[in-house]
Design a protein around this motif. Sequence first.
Motif, mmCIF file in Angstrom:
data_model
loop_
_atom_site.group_PDB
_atom_site.id
_atom_site.type_symbol
_atom_site.label_atom_id
_atom_site.label_comp_id
_atom_site.label_asym_id
_atom_site.label_seq_id
_atom_site.Cartn_x
_atom_site.Cartn_y
_atom_site.Cartn_z
ATOM 1 N N THR A 48 0.832 -1.208 0.000
ATOM 2 C CA THR A 48 0.000 0.000 0.000
ATOM 3 C C THR A 48 0.863 1.254 0.000
ATOM 4 O OG1 THR A 48 -1.785 -1.165 1.120
ATOM 5 C CG2 THR A 48 -1.791 1.243 1.268
ATOM 6 N N ASN A 49 1.889 1.270 0.838
ATOM 7 C CA ASN A 49 2.771 2.446 0.897
ATOM 8 C C ASN A 49 3.492 2.669 -0.422
ATOM 9 O OD1 ASN A 49 2.148 3.221 3.538
ATOM 10 N ND2 ASN A 49 3.659 1.817 4.403
ATOM 11 N N LEU A 50 3.965 1.603 -1.047
ATOM 12 C CA LEU A 50 4.646 1.749 -2.341
ATOM 13 C C LEU A 50 3.685 2.264 -3.405
ATOM 14 C CD1 LEU A 50 6.871 -1.457 -2.291
ATOM 15 C CD2 LEU A 50 7.680 0.926 -2.259
ATOM 16 N N ARG A 90 11.759 6.163 7.142
ATOM 17 C CA ARG A 90 12.271 5.347 8.246
ATOM 18 C C ARG A 90 13.183 4.245 7.701
ATOM 19 N NH1 ARG A 90 11.259 0.455 10.088
ATOM 20 N NH2 ARG A 90 9.330 0.155 8.913
ATOM 21 N N LEU A 91 12.747 3.584 6.616
ATOM 22 C CA LEU A 91 13.574 2.522 6.033
ATOM 23 C C LEU A 91 14.880 3.077 5.478
ATOM 24 C CD1 LEU A 91 10.934 0.316 4.167
ATOM 25 C CD2 LEU A 91 12.071 -0.158 6.323
ATOM 26 N N VAL A 92 14.789 4.166 4.741
ATOM 27 C CA VAL A 92 15.986 4.766 4.144
ATOM 28 C C VAL A 92 16.968 5.171 5.240
ATOM 29 C CG1 VAL A 92 16.840 6.750 2.830
ATOM 30 C CG2 VAL A 92 14.827 5.485 2.028
ATOM 31 N N ASP A 93 16.474 5.827 6.290
ATOM 32 C CA ASP A 93 17.344 6.273 7.386
ATOM 33 C C ASP A 93 18.015 5.097 8.096
ATOM 34 O OD1 ASP A 93 16.625 8.869 6.783
ATOM 35 O OD2 ASP A 93 15.245 9.082 8.484
ATOM 36 N N ALA A 94 17.346 3.957 8.141
ATOM 37 C CA ALA A 94 17.885 2.771 8.813
ATOM 38 C C ALA A 94 18.712 1.895 7.877
ATOM 39 C CB ALA A 94 16.735 1.955 9.407
ATOM 40 N N GLY A 95 18.874 2.314 6.615
ATOM 41 C CA GLY A 95 19.639 1.518 5.660
ATOM 42 C C GLY A 95 18.921 0.236 5.263
ATOM 43 N N LEU A 96 17.583 0.303 5.261
ATOM 44 C CA LEU A 96 16.780 -0.866 4.927
ATOM 45 C C LEU A 96 16.046 -0.690 3.607
ATOM 46 C CD1 LEU A 96 15.225 -1.539 8.454
ATOM 47 C CD2 LEU A 96 17.079 -2.818 7.342
ATOM 48 N N ASP A 97 15.657 -1.798 3.043
ATOM 49 C CA ASP A 97 14.874 -1.845 1.814
ATOM 50 C C ASP A 97 13.793 -2.897 2.031
ATOM 51 O OD1 ASP A 97 14.121 -1.273 -0.769
ATOM 52 O OD2 ASP A 97 15.931 -2.059 -1.716
ATOM 53 N N SER A 155 18.774 1.453 -3.059
ATOM 54 C CA SER A 155 17.583 0.911 -2.413
ATOM 55 C C SER A 155 16.344 1.157 -3.283
ATOM 56 C CB SER A 155 17.416 1.592 -1.054
ATOM 57 O OG SER A 155 16.093 1.497 -0.588
ATOM 58 N N HIS A 156 15.515 0.136 -3.418
ATOM 59 C CA HIS A 156 14.260 0.280 -4.166
ATOM 60 C C HIS A 156 13.358 1.316 -3.492
ATOM 61 C CE1 HIS A 156 10.824 -0.697 -6.611
ATOM 62 N NE2 HIS A 156 10.110 -0.905 -5.523
ATOM 63 N N VAL A 157 13.225 1.206 -2.178
ATOM 64 C CA VAL A 157 12.366 2.148 -1.444
ATOM 65 C C VAL A 157 12.899 3.567 -1.592
ATOM 66 C CG1 VAL A 157 11.547 2.826 0.849
ATOM 67 C CG2 VAL A 157 11.478 0.427 0.169
#
Length: 141
Positions: free
Chosen positions: A71-73, A99-106, A125-127
Amino acid sequence: MGRRAAIDRGELARLVAEGWSVREMAAHFGVSESGVLQAKRAAGLVKPTLDHGRAVPWKVSREHIQSGPATNLRNLSAAAQGKPPASERLNTALRWAQRLVDAGLDVAYDPVAGFREVPVGAGRSHVAAVLAEAREALEAG
């Protein structure tokens, strides 16, 4: 084989503007509903649909299509295409992605397990890419 029924584009545009349903227009012109839809597309009377294929590039299983990440994407994709969702939904998607980008997550997707957060792999990162497109469109708009 019969002759194709002619649909007058001017009259079609008038009926669309008046809010006639596809079924009503089909009966009026003596054609199928599919014929009306084809005529509307040919006349440029169909609103373009959003394409979320870049934001959600996976074949998502039915049970995961309404999940938070999907949904977010989609909401970020809509914003990137100039059709942002309601502000609450947009803000939720922006906060989630940031939040994901700041945490280095995708995100990664598996048809059985669904979406999961993963460390950013080699490359971008895709996100982060989807978020950047959304922010760019929002700032330009």
